[in-house]
Scaffold this motif. Sequence first.
Motif, PDB file in Angstrom:
ATOM      1  N   LEU A  84      14.769  -5.082  22.600  1.00 45.27           N
ATOM      2  CA  LEU A  84      16.153  -5.664  22.710  1.00 45.27           C
ATOM      3  C   LEU A  84      16.895  -4.738  23.613  1.00 45.27           C
ATOM      4  CD1 LEU A  84      17.890  -8.282  22.762  1.00 45.27           C
ATOM      5  CD2 LEU A  84      18.793  -7.525  20.644  1.00 45.27           C
ATOM      6  N   GLN A  85      16.793  -3.355  22.981  1.00 44.54           N
ATOM      7  CA  GLN A  85      17.283  -2.295  23.285  1.00 44.54           C
ATOM      8  C   GLN A  85      16.948  -2.025  24.877  1.00 44.54           C
ATOM      9  OE1 GLN A  85      16.972   0.878  20.560  1.00 44.54           O
ATOM     10  NE2 GLN A  85      18.517   0.166  19.460  1.00 44.54           N
ATOM     11  N   MET A  86      15.447  -2.124  24.766  1.00 48.30           N
ATOM     12  CA  MET A  86      14.863  -1.590  26.330  1.00 48.30           C
ATOM     13  C   MET A  86      15.409  -2.842  27.335  1.00 48.30           C
ATOM     14  SD  MET A  86      10.949  -1.635  27.215  1.00 48.30           S
ATOM     15  CE  MET A  86      10.653  -3.444  27.166  1.00 48.30           C
ATOM     16  N   LEU A  87      15.610  -4.070  27.094  1.00 48.48           N
ATOM     17  CA  LEU A  87      15.796  -5.106  27.940  1.00 48.48           C
ATOM     18  C   LEU A  87      17.314  -5.103  28.303  1.00 48.48           C
ATOM     19  CD1 LEU A  87      14.149  -7.954  26.336  1.00 48.48           C
ATOM     20  CD2 LEU A  87      13.528  -7.138  28.729  1.00 48.48           C
ATOM     21  N   ARG A  88      18.056  -4.631  27.270  1.00 47.34           N
ATOM     22  CA  ARG A  88      19.624  -4.460  27.707  1.00 47.34           C
ATOM     23  C   ARG A  88      19.596  -3.103  28.838  1.00 47.34           C
ATOM     24  NH1 ARG A  88      21.538  -4.672  21.657  1.00 47.34           N
ATOM     25  NH2 ARG A  88      22.030  -6.931  21.405  1.00 47.34           N
TER      26      ARG A  88
END
Length: 135
Positions: free
Chosen positions: A100-104
């Motif tokens: 999720l952090q990577m996608l954000r």
Amino acid sequence: MEIESVKCECCGLKEDCTQDYITQVKNKFDGKWLCGLCSEAVTDEVLLLIKSTSNYKITATPSPAPAPPPLAIGEAVKAHMSFCRKFKSNPATRVADAMLQMLRRRRSAAAATAVTAAATTSSIDSHVGLDHHHH
């Protein structure tokens, strides 16, 4: 106004808040600091606990509803904290959080690129448009 970094006692999220707001939240949740999402979950849990007790009824009158019993709030906070601990100890959740952090990060980088591209395109269009008017 004094700004302080505070960590949610349920999920571990850190937020920067005023001391007054931190005090309000702690007073509401049995002396514990909860982030916005966890405080919503605990509030919902309190309402469920209240509805399940037959001697406490919420009426649809315009007057404010009586404050929930402190015991219900304490129980709801404990229940939500144990719920969060279960998820934090699950390796799949940690992988999902990392994804999720990577996608954000990618999304915010892509948004910045899209804005730059849009600005470049509109400037090219206006130059092309000007050239067409001269012919």
